[in-house]
Design an enzyme around this catalytic site. Structure first.
Site, PDB file in Angstrom:
ATOM      1  N   HIS A  31     -61.880 -18.569 126.563  1.00  0.00           N
ATOM      2  CA  HIS A  31     -61.536 -18.872 124.907  1.00  0.00           C
ATOM      3  C   HIS A  31     -60.139 -17.760 124.579  1.00  0.00           C
ATOM      4  O   HIS A  31     -59.389 -17.498 125.654  1.00  0.00           O
ATOM      5  CB  HIS A  31     -62.502 -17.717 124.375  1.00  0.00           C
ATOM      6  CG  HIS A  31     -63.921 -17.737 124.055  1.00  0.00           C
ATOM      7  ND1 HIS A  31     -64.727 -17.485 123.110  1.00  0.00           N
ATOM      8  CD2 HIS A  31     -65.167 -19.463 124.645  1.00  0.00           C
ATOM      9  CE1 HIS A  31     -65.983 -18.728 123.172  1.00  0.00           C
ATOM     10  NE2 HIS A  31     -65.734 -19.029 124.532  1.00  0.00           N
ATOM     11  N   GLU A  47     -58.741 -15.772 123.075  1.00  0.00           N
ATOM     12  CA  GLU A  47     -59.175 -13.935 123.047  1.00  0.00           C
ATOM     13  C   GLU A  47     -58.346 -14.143 124.437  1.00  0.00           C
ATOM     14  O   GLU A  47     -57.438 -12.622 124.843  1.00  0.00           O
ATOM     15  CB  GLU A  47     -59.388 -13.213 122.345  1.00  0.00           C
ATOM     16  CG  GLU A  47     -59.575 -14.208 121.035  1.00  0.00           C
ATOM     17  CD  GLU A  47     -60.997 -14.951 120.961  1.00  0.00           C
ATOM     18  OE1 GLU A  47     -60.700 -15.392 121.980  1.00  0.00           O
ATOM     19  OE2 GLU A  47     -61.842 -14.141 119.979  1.00  0.00           O
ATOM     20  N   CYS A  90     -65.893 -12.576 124.231  1.00  0.00           N
ATOM     21  CA  CYS A  90     -64.864 -11.864 123.621  1.00  0.00           C
ATOM     22  C   CYS A  90     -64.080 -10.545 123.341  1.00  0.00           C
ATOM     23  O   CYS A  90     -63.396  -9.965 123.572  1.00  0.00           O
ATOM     24  CB  CYS A  90     -63.920 -13.322 123.314  1.00  0.00           C
ATOM     25  SG  CYS A  90     -64.011 -14.888 123.490  1.00  0.00           S
ATOM     26  N   ALA A 144     -60.748 -50.511 107.065  1.00  0.00           N
ATOM     27  CA  ALA A 144     -59.679 -50.839 107.463  1.00  0.00           C
ATOM     28  C   ALA A 144     -60.055 -52.644 106.862  1.00  0.00           C
ATOM     29  O   ALA A 144     -61.380 -53.346 107.236  1.00  0.00           O
ATOM     30  CB  ALA A 144     -59.417 -51.907 108.935  1.00  0.00           C
ATOM     31  N   ASP A 160     -70.533 -58.169 115.704  1.00  0.00           N
ATOM     32  CA  ASP A 160     -68.401 -57.503 116.507  1.00  0.00           C
ATOM     33  C   ASP A 160     -68.932 -57.387 118.219  1.00  0.00           C
ATOM     34  O   ASP A 160     -67.827 -57.665 118.489  1.00  0.00           O
ATOM     35  CB  ASP A 160     -67.638 -56.417 115.178  1.00  0.00           C
ATOM     36  CG  ASP A 160     -67.700 -56.561 114.119  1.00  0.00           C
ATOM     37  OD1 ASP A 160     -67.826 -57.736 113.551  1.00  0.00           O
ATOM     38  OD2 ASP A 160     -67.433 -55.803 113.342  1.00  0.00           O
ATOM     39  N   LEU A 175     -66.853 -49.851 121.287  1.00  0.00           N
ATOM     40  CA  LEU A 175     -66.445 -48.338 120.894  1.00  0.00           C
ATOM     41  C   LEU A 175     -66.569 -47.631 121.836  1.00  0.00           C
ATOM     42  O   LEU A 175     -66.649 -46.190 122.383  1.00  0.00           O
ATOM     43  CB  LEU A 175     -67.919 -47.691 120.317  1.00  0.00           C
ATOM     44  CG  LEU A 175     -67.951 -48.375 118.770  1.00  0.00           C
ATOM     45  CD1 LEU A 175     -69.727 -48.394 118.359  1.00  0.00           C
ATOM     46  CD2 LEU A 175     -67.159 -48.338 118.001  1.00  0.00           C
ATOM     47  N   ARG A 176     -65.163 -48.125 123.140  1.00  0.00           N
ATOM     48  CA  ARG A 176     -64.790 -47.238 123.512  1.00  0.00           C
ATOM     49  C   ARG A 176     -64.138 -46.054 123.654  1.00  0.00           C
ATOM     50  O   ARG A 176     -63.613 -45.354 122.468  1.00  0.00           O
ATOM     51  CB  ARG A 176     -63.770 -47.588 124.832  1.00  0.00           C
ATOM     52  CG  ARG A 176     -64.440 -49.222 125.577  1.00  0.00           C
ATOM     53  CD  ARG A 176     -63.539 -49.822 126.058  1.00  0.00           C
ATOM     54  NE  ARG A 176     -62.336 -50.407 125.162  1.00  0.00           N
ATOM     55  CZ  ARG A 176     -61.704 -51.138 125.905  1.00  0.00           C
ATOM     56  NH1 ARG A 176     -61.024 -51.197 126.694  1.00  0.00           N
ATOM     57  NH2 ARG A 176     -60.686 -51.659 124.460  1.00  0.00           N
ATOM     58  N   GLU A 180     -67.467 -45.986 111.597  1.00  0.00           N
ATOM     59  CA  GLU A 180     -67.359 -47.022 111.504  1.00  0.00           C
ATOM     60  C   GLU A 180     -68.012 -48.388 111.218  1.00  0.00           C
ATOM     61  O   GLU A 180     -68.147 -50.012 111.312  1.00  0.00           O
ATOM     62  CB  GLU A 180     -66.814 -47.443 113.032  1.00  0.00           C
ATOM     63  CG  GLU A 180     -65.714 -46.326 113.299  1.00  0.00           C
ATOM     64  CD  GLU A 180     -64.675 -46.888 114.250  1.00  0.00           C
ATOM     65  OE1 GLU A 180     -63.958 -48.073 114.578  1.00  0.00           O
ATOM     66  OE2 GLU A 180     -64.375 -45.829 115.213  1.00  0.00           O
ATOM     67  N   GLY A 195     -70.175 -51.505 107.982  1.00  0.00           N
ATOM     68  CA  GLY A 195     -69.679 -52.331 107.070  1.00  0.00           C
ATOM     69  C   GLY A 195     -70.365 -51.478 105.847  1.00  0.00           C
ATOM     70  O   GLY A 195     -70.761 -50.282 105.324  1.00  0.00           O
TER      71      GLY A 195
END
Length: 364
Positions: free
Chosen positions: A52, A54, A86, A156, A202, A206-207, A293, A295
């Protein structure tokens, strides 16, 4: 004029930002150790499971942490997780003062670290740059407070609101620069959600970024229409299929056995999958930031139910036309303009030949 608490916390915020896209489901955290008005050690939470912020800052400060002030953007942990607490490291370091940007929003941990520091005789101040810390970790804060992920809806479209031609062709509405922007958005998300029609028509991959295992892919497929050969199942990322629990009971699904995919059975209402149970299940799996993403139908469902936190609209300088061409938001719509969903603009900027509009729903 020497740096103030505000200045040092802004420095810690800048350090925290270096972990964006790599710390989830943990938040981004930055820390700076200051002694005699000078920074002597700083660090950030670089990746999930790593040390972390800190602890990194204190290690770099070494003995100079004795009697110093530690600035940290988020309340330090006081219990064991992937790493030791921490707070224990801070007490052992000998710091005399700790300045914290925001308390932990997790009800199980909130204020526990602060109390432990105070019991150890360390002076604690909370609430410097709180709004900035919460905005930086808005997905973490929402997940902890509501049990729902922070939802970013990306679209888009052409200037006249079309996301595809009349034939259904949708590649490419936006410019290459905007497609790079989408890759960056995916790198910051834990999972990407698309509807069945997007996956079928499509056939997206969606890599993940740089061939990684994130973001996960979530597909709404109520009637189990997708085939294992679809590109959304290719690559190292996990794919989660949101399906009708009724349909899943009707037949034992064997096509996806041994493929490493997960079924998320969901109830239906009026012939559609209920989205709130899906969002709740995703949070339980560690998905704090969900990028959508899909429709126009999926977009309307999420907007109508109030699940969208941020909208990113990419508008291309094109006119498509056509009554049958798909638009960015469809569904039933509102009957009166007074019922329209109002937006609060965040920023507008160019991306290649396109314009990107970022906004929040006014009621969210």
């Amino acid at each position: 004029m020497p740096p103030s608490d505000l200045d040092w916390m802004k420095r810690a915020l800048a350090r925290a930002e270096k972990g964006r896209g790599r710390t989830s489901p943990n938040p981004m955290v930055g820390a700076v150790v200051v002694r005699a008005g000078k920074g002597v050690g700083e660090g950030h939470h670089a990746y999930f499971g790593g040390p972390h912020a800190e602890v990194v800052a204190l290690r770099r400060a070494g003995r100079r942490a004795q009697g110093a002030t530690l600035y940290v953007t988020l309340e330090p942990c006081s219990t064991w997780g992937k790493t030791p607490p921490c707070v224990d490291a801070m007490i052992a370091s000998g710091v005399k003062r700790v300045v914290i940007g925001s308390a932990d929003p997790n009800p199980q941990n909130r204020l526990t670290g602060i109390r432990k520091l105070k019991r150890a005789g360390i002076r604690v101040q909370v609430g410097v740059c709180t709004c900035e810390v919460q905005r930086q970790n808005q997905s973490f804060f929402k997940a902890m407070r509501t049990g729902l992920p922070f939802v970013t809806l990306k679209m888009a479209q052409s200037l006249d609101g079309k996301i595809a031609a009349t034939s259904g062709e949708s590649r490419w509405v936006s410019s290459p620069a905007s497609r790079q922007l989408v890759h960056r958005l995916r790198s910051e998300a834990d999972a990407v959600l698309v509807g069945k029609n997007t996956a079928l028509l499509d056939n997206p991959r969606l890599r993940g970024v740089n061939g990684g295992t994130k973001p996960w892919r979530v597909v709404l497929d109520p009637d189990l229409e997708l085939r294992p050969t679809a590109r959304v199942f290719k690559g190292p990322q996990m794919t989660l299929l949101a399906v009708s629990e009724k349909k899943l009971k009707e037949r034992f699904e064997t096509r996806f056995q041994g493929k490493g995919h997960i079924f998320l059975p969901l109830p239906e209402r009026k012939g559609r999958l209920e989205l709130k149970p899906l969002l709740q299940k995703l949070v339980s799996l560690g998905v704090h930031h969900l990028l959508v993403e899909g429709g126009g139908e999926l977009a309307w469902s999420l907007i109508q139910e109030g699940w969208v936190d941020r909208l990113i609209w990419i508008v291309a300088p094109k006119i498509v036309g056509g009554r049958k061409a798909k638009t960015s938001v469809e569904g039933e719509g509102v009957e009166k303009l007074s019922q329209a969903f109002a937006l609060r603009w965040d920023r507008i900027y160019p991306s290649g030949d396109d314009w990107v509009l970022e906004a929040e729903l006014a009621h969210s």
